[in-house]
Design an enzyme around this catalytic site. Structure first.
Site, short mmCIF file in Angstrom:
data_model
loop_
_atom_site.label_atom_id
_atom_site.label_comp_id
_atom_site.label_asym_id
_atom_site.label_seq_id
_atom_site.Cartn_x
_atom_site.Cartn_y
_atom_site.Cartn_z
N SER A 159 0.81 -1.09 -0.04
CA SER A 159 0.06 -0.15 0.01
C SER A 159 0.94 1.26 0.03
O SER A 159 2.07 1.20 0.67
CB SER A 159 -0.82 0.11 1.12
OG SER A 159 -1.66 1.29 1.40
N TYR A 172 -2.70 -0.62 10.28
CA TYR A 172 -2.58 -1.20 8.75
C TYR A 172 -1.28 -0.63 7.99
O TYR A 172 -0.84 -1.34 7.17
CB TYR A 172 -3.80 -0.72 7.86
CG TYR A 172 -4.11 -0.87 6.57
CD1 TYR A 172 -4.48 -2.11 6.33
CD2 TYR A 172 -3.79 0.01 5.63
CE1 TYR A 172 -4.65 -2.52 4.98
CE2 TYR A 172 -3.98 -0.12 4.26
CZ TYR A 172 -4.35 -1.66 3.76
OH TYR A 172 -4.42 -1.81 2.54
#
Length: 275
Positions: A159, A172
């Site tokens: 990401s 995350y």
């Protein structure tokens, strides 16, 4: 000749788009997902379009589940050539309510309000396990068959959080940073046995997981959604199709000298300083 490609999290919007694009190139696609119904729907769509695909239920945190899926892939087509580790996600218990800590937050008794000090270790473990261990275990199971073969590779899904952590989601962001680091480690580790390892780092794509965070019920942007667009030089969210070209390239022998890279697909988000 098409390759055998296994995609974890294949029932989701992004990975199903990648699966369908790869199938159109003649590859055989094993669509793996925790939800068998979702996996089967994607596999059925691929077959209706003339491709080869099977849907498989598998838990990326359960070795025995992955072993059973691998046996089915081997029985159907032989050994895996390419693994795409697409399973991942976040959890509310690993997320703070506000981007910045204020002294007044410590006295906030609103139900569900969380400061850094309220983060649940179990929620954080869930996020790290799903994203990092959920990448490591499928690699252990499926990459063994790649050793010594030619044209094999692994594609992880990191990401743009891995480059610059977003506010509110420490679990995350940290987990995806681990995926990027692991991608580089694996690329070196597997370099002598013919397995390339790379990753994609998507920016903001509207999915069912984040739609309520980024948009209101009338389709307008939330405050956080507007912040993201303002920080994205290209001025829009990503579309699932934006992942296709990089996926095809990194899975193709045309990228045979590329390993250990993490490619941002984020409309310039990670490159922009904000001024």
């Amino acid at each position: 000749m098409g390759k055998v490609i296994v995609i974890t999290g294949g029932g989701g919007i992004l990975c199903s788009t990648m699966a369908k694009a790869l199938a159109k190139k003649g590859h055989k696609i094993a669509v793996m997902d925790l939800n068998l119904e979702s996996a089967n729907l994607v596999a059925e769509a691929i077959r209706k379009d003339g491709g080869e695909a099977i849907g498989l239920a598998a838990n990326v945190l359960d070795k025995s589940s992955l072993e059973r899926a691998k046996t089915k892939v081997n029985d159907q087509w032989g050994s895996c050539d390419i693994l795409i580790n697409g399973a991942g996600g976040n959890h509310p218990l690993g997320t703070t309510s506000n981007p910045f800590l204020l002294e007044s937050d410590l006295k906030n008794t609103t139900e569900g309000f969380k400061t850094f000090f309220d983060l649940d270790p179990e929620g954080i473990k869930f996020v790290f396990n799903l994203n990092f261990i959920g990448t490591l275990l499928p690699t252990q199971i499926f990459a063994r068959d790649m050793v010594g073969k030619s044209g094999c590779s692994i594609l992880n899904i990191s990401s743009m959080n891995a480059f610059t952590p977003l506010t509110k989601i420490p679990a995350y962001s940290g987990a995806k940073a681990a995926v990027s680091n692991f991608t580089q480690w694996l690329a070196v580790h597997f370099s002598k046995v013919g397995i390339r390892v790379n990753a994609l780092a998507p920016g903001f794509f509207l999915t069912e997981q984040n739609r309520t965070l980024l948009t209101n019920t009338d389709g307008s942007l939330t405050q956080r959604g507007q912040q993201i667009i303002d920080q994205t030089p290209m001025g829009r969210y990503g579309e699932p199709e934006d992942l296709i070209s990089s996926t095809l390239f990194l899975c193709d022998d045309a990228s045979s000298f590329i390993t250990g890279v993490v490619i941002p697909i984020d409309g310039g988000f990670a490159a922009y300083s904000g001024v």
